[in-house]
Design a protein around this motif. Structure first.
Motif, mmCIF file in Angstrom:
data_model
loop_
_atom_site.group_PDB
_atom_site.id
_atom_site.type_symbol
_atom_site.label_atom_id
_atom_site.label_comp_id
_atom_site.label_asym_id
_atom_site.label_seq_id
_atom_site.Cartn_x
_atom_site.Cartn_y
_atom_site.Cartn_z
ATOM 1 N N THR A 78 0.822 -1.202 0.000
ATOM 2 C CA THR A 78 0.000 0.000 0.000
ATOM 3 C C THR A 78 0.861 1.259 0.000
ATOM 4 O O THR A 78 0.591 2.214 -0.736
ATOM 5 C CB THR A 78 -0.920 0.017 1.230
ATOM 6 N N GLY A 79 1.911 1.254 0.815
ATOM 7 C CA GLY A 79 2.791 2.416 0.887
ATOM 8 C C GLY A 79 3.403 2.745 -0.459
ATOM 9 O O GLY A 79 3.447 3.904 -0.882
ATOM 10 N N ASN A 80 3.851 1.704 -1.171
ATOM 11 C CA ASN A 80 4.446 1.939 -2.486
ATOM 12 C C ASN A 80 3.423 2.496 -3.461
ATOM 13 O O ASN A 80 3.737 3.367 -4.294
ATOM 14 C CB ASN A 80 5.048 0.642 -3.021
ATOM 15 N N SER A 81 2.173 2.018 -3.379
ATOM 16 C CA SER A 81 1.109 2.521 -4.254
ATOM 17 C C SER A 81 0.818 3.989 -3.970
ATOM 18 O O SER A 81 0.602 4.791 -4.891
ATOM 19 C CB SER A 81 -0.166 1.702 -4.069
ATOM 20 N N LEU A 82 0.830 4.351 -2.692
ATOM 21 C CA LEU A 82 0.570 5.743 -2.322
ATOM 22 C C LEU A 82 1.646 6.672 -2.860
ATOM 23 O O LEU A 82 1.351 7.747 -3.391
ATOM 24 C CB LEU A 82 0.481 5.878 -0.797
ATOM 25 N N TRP A 83 2.901 6.255 -2.752
ATOM 26 C CA TRP A 83 3.984 7.111 -3.226
ATOM 27 C C TRP A 83 4.035 7.176 -4.749
ATOM 28 O O TRP A 83 4.443 8.187 -5.323
ATOM 29 C CB TRP A 83 5.313 6.645 -2.640
ATOM 30 N N LEU A 84 3.581 6.122 -5.399
ATOM 31 C CA LEU A 84 3.431 6.183 -6.850
ATOM 32 C C LEU A 84 2.396 7.236 -7.223
ATOM 33 O O LEU A 84 2.564 7.985 -8.195
ATOM 34 C CB LEU A 84 3.023 4.810 -7.403
ATOM 35 N N GLY A 85 1.333 7.338 -6.419
ATOM 36 C CA GLY A 85 0.325 8.368 -6.642
ATOM 37 C C GLY A 85 0.889 9.770 -6.492
ATOM 38 O O GLY A 85 0.519 10.689 -7.234
ATOM 39 N N VAL A 86 1.794 9.951 -5.540
ATOM 40 C CA VAL A 86 2.446 11.248 -5.365
ATOM 41 C C VAL A 86 3.267 11.605 -6.602
ATOM 42 O O VAL A 86 3.224 12.739 -7.100
ATOM 43 C CB VAL A 86 3.342 11.238 -4.111
ATOM 44 N N LEU A 87 4.019 10.639 -7.107
ATOM 45 C CA LEU A 87 4.810 10.875 -8.320
ATOM 46 C C LEU A 87 3.907 11.250 -9.491
ATOM 47 O O LEU A 87 4.236 12.156 -10.278
ATOM 48 C CB LEU A 87 5.635 9.636 -8.664
ATOM 49 N N ARG A 88 2.775 10.579 -9.611
ATOM 50 C CA ARG A 88 1.841 10.906 -10.687
ATOM 51 C C ARG A 88 1.298 12.319 -10.525
ATOM 52 O O ARG A 88 1.180 13.073 -11.490
ATOM 53 C CB ARG A 88 0.685 9.904 -10.669
ATOM 54 N N ALA A 89 0.964 12.684 -9.298
ATOM 55 C CA ALA A 89 0.404 14.013 -9.046
ATOM 56 C C ALA A 89 1.378 15.115 -9.442
ATOM 57 O O ALA A 89 0.964 16.203 -9.856
ATOM 58 C CB ALA A 89 0.031 14.153 -7.575
ATOM 59 N N LEU A 90 2.673 14.835 -9.323
ATOM 60 C CA LEU A 90 3.687 15.828 -9.652
ATOM 61 C C LEU A 90 4.306 15.592 -11.029
ATOM 62 O O LEU A 90 5.340 16.189 -11.355
ATOM 63 C CB LEU A 90 4.783 15.810 -8.580
ATOM 64 N N SER A 91 3.670 14.742 -11.835
ATOM 65 C CA SER A 91 4.167 14.426 -13.188
ATOM 66 C C SER A 91 5.622 13.973 -13.147
ATOM 67 O O SER A 91 6.441 14.354 -13.980
ATOM 68 C CB SER A 91 4.025 15.647 -14.107
ATOM 69 N N ALA A 92 5.927 13.116 -12.162
ATOM 70 C CA ALA A 92 7.319 12.746 -11.910
ATOM 71 C C ALA A 92 7.610 11.264 -12.097
ATOM 72 O O ALA A 92 8.739 10.826 -11.878
ATOM 73 C CB ALA A 92 7.695 13.148 -10.478
ATOM 74 N N VAL A 93 6.637 10.470 -12.521
ATOM 75 C CA VAL A 93 6.824 9.018 -12.568
ATOM 76 C C VAL A 93 7.972 8.633 -13.490
ATOM 77 O O VAL A 93 8.899 7.891 -13.110
ATOM 78 C CB VAL A 93 5.532 8.304 -13.018
ATOM 79 N N GLU A 94 7.926 9.116 -14.724
ATOM 80 C CA GLU A 94 8.936 8.717 -15.706
ATOM 81 C C GLU A 94 10.326 9.204 -15.317
ATOM 82 O O GLU A 94 11.311 8.464 -15.463
ATOM 83 C CB GLU A 94 8.558 9.241 -17.100
ATOM 84 N N MET A 95 10.425 10.435 -14.807
ATOM 85 C CA MET A 95 11.737 10.958 -14.431
ATOM 86 C C MET A 95 12.309 10.213 -13.223
ATOM 87 O O MET A 95 13.507 9.955 -13.138
ATOM 88 C CB MET A 95 11.650 12.461 -14.142
ATOM 89 N N TYR A 96 11.435 9.871 -12.286
ATOM 90 C CA TYR A 96 11.881 9.093 -11.124
ATOM 91 C C TYR A 96 12.420 7.736 -11.578
ATOM 92 O O TYR A 96 13.499 7.312 -11.154
ATOM 93 C CB TYR A 96 10.721 8.911 -10.140
ATOM 94 N N ARG A 97 11.668 7.060 -12.423
ATOM 95 C CA ARG A 97 12.105 5.734 -12.884
ATOM 96 C C ARG A 97 13.365 5.817 -13.732
ATOM 97 O O ARG A 97 14.188 4.904 -13.730
ATOM 98 C CB ARG A 97 10.967 5.074 -13.661
ATOM 99 N N ARG A 98 13.514 6.896 -14.449
ATOM 100 C CA ARG A 98 14.713 7.050 -15.281
ATOM 101 C C ARG A 98 15.958 7.334 -14.452
ATOM 102 O O ARG A 98 17.036 6.828 -14.740
ATOM 103 C CB ARG A 98 14.477 8.191 -16.284
ATOM 104 N N HIS A 99 15.809 8.159 -13.416
ATOM 105 C CA HIS A 99 16.989 8.628 -12.679
ATOM 106 C C HIS A 99 17.187 7.969 -11.310
ATOM 107 O O HIS A 99 18.265 8.092 -10.731
ATOM 108 C CB HIS A 99 16.906 10.149 -12.488
#
Length: 328
Positions: free
Chosen positions: A195-216
């Protein structure tokens, strides 16, 4: 440049950024709730605490309830942090210096204001409608920023806009992280981790940061790595460190920037010392609270240096602002 013009530029940028960031905060919370399993605890009133509006909400609405909180945060102009109030204030600030900006900017800003005014009142009818409305607000606000970046000279006018935008953005990034850290997860350890990982994935999505996080950083979403990235990454545009760096660059183009620049550097140094491995939610909240205090101090030094009557190189009437959230 008159100090009142500099202040209005700064606050126009802050209110415009606040329009988008409040939309992001609400959408992030909506996504967070969709991912909560049975046994997790979260109340919409957390949003009121994070934005500092709990007392004002209670005064006008009483008991916290999702629909009322959404009206308060989106459509109620009695709340200076609401989406409607923020875009209204951005428009009013812009009205006083339209000749300093591209003509299309005023037209698009006015169109965004009219769009929000028309739809804000009905946006809380359903979560789906609300999410779609706020996503459209974010998209239209992006168009405004792109217009400024692509068509404005990098002079003092632009630097005050840049200061306001990055001040507000850094503050809201810390608040979105704070909302997620306030969730009480289920007792089951395996469910906690998932659940914690899902919540933080939601934070990354909210800040349009998913792809950059996974890349870097990593393809795996881990809370401590997400927090570290969103606060301390020097290259991601919505991280606190990046925003502080942009403020330092903007100040380098302005006169009399010694004190504000030093306060910005001090905030960056404090940020660099933070360690997020095995970080407890209560300690993270303390870190974020200190980060917000640092940003408030940066704001106060900018206020005292450039928006006061005796600011060297500027001339105007001070507004007497002592808080970093609302223009006097």
């Amino acid at each position: 440049m008159l100090s009142r013009v500099a202040e209005n530029l700064y606050w126009m940028a802050r209110y415009l950024e606040r329009t988008e960031d409040m939309a992001r905060l609400i959408n992030a919370t909506t996504l967070l709730l969709l991912d909560l399993p049975q046994g997790a605890e979260f109340g919409w009133d957390i949003l009121l605490q994070v934005t500092g509006d709990a007392e004002l909400y209670t005064e006008h609405y009483g008991t916290p309830e999702e629909g009322r909180i959404m009206r308060f945060l989106i459509a109620d102009e009695r709340n200076p942090n609401s989406v409607m109030a923020a875009i209204h204030q951005a428009r009013e600030n812009c009205r006083t210096f339209r000749d300093l900006l591209p003509a299309e900017f005023w037209e698009r800003l006015n169109t965004l204001f009219l769009f929000v005014r028309e739809h804000a009142g009905t946006s809380s009818d359903s979560r789906h409608a609300r999410y779609a409305f706020l996503s459209e607000v974010i998209s239209r606000r992006h168009a405004l920023v792109g217009l400024l970046i692509s068509s404005m000279s990098q002079d003092n006018v632009y630097q005050f806009i840049k200061l306001g935008r990055n001040m507000e953005r850094a503050d809201m990034t810390t608040r979105i992280i704070d909302v997620t850290s306030a969730v009480i997860l289920p007792q089951d350890h395996g469910l906690q981790k998932t659940t914690g990982n899902s919540l933080w994935l939601g934070v990354l999505r909210a800040l349009s940061a998913v792809e950059m996080y996974r890349r870097h950083v990593s393809v795996q979403v881990r809370s401590n790595q997400v927090v570290d990235y969103l606060l301390k990454d020097g290259k991601f545009p919505r991280s606190m460190k990046y925003c502080l760096g942009e403020m330092e660059v903007a100040l380098a183009h302005l006169p009399n920037a010694g004190i504000p620049s030093e306060v910005v550097r001090r905030a960056r140094r404090r940020l660099d010392t933070l360690k997020f491995a095995n970080l407890r939610p209560d300690l993270l909240h303390e870190y974020l609270d200190q980060a917000q205090k640092d940003l408030a101090m940066v704001h106060r030094t900018i206020q005292g240096t450039y928006f006061a009557r005796d600011a060297s190189g500027f001339d105007g009437v001070p507004k007497g602002l002592h808080l970093s959230a609302v223009q006097a």
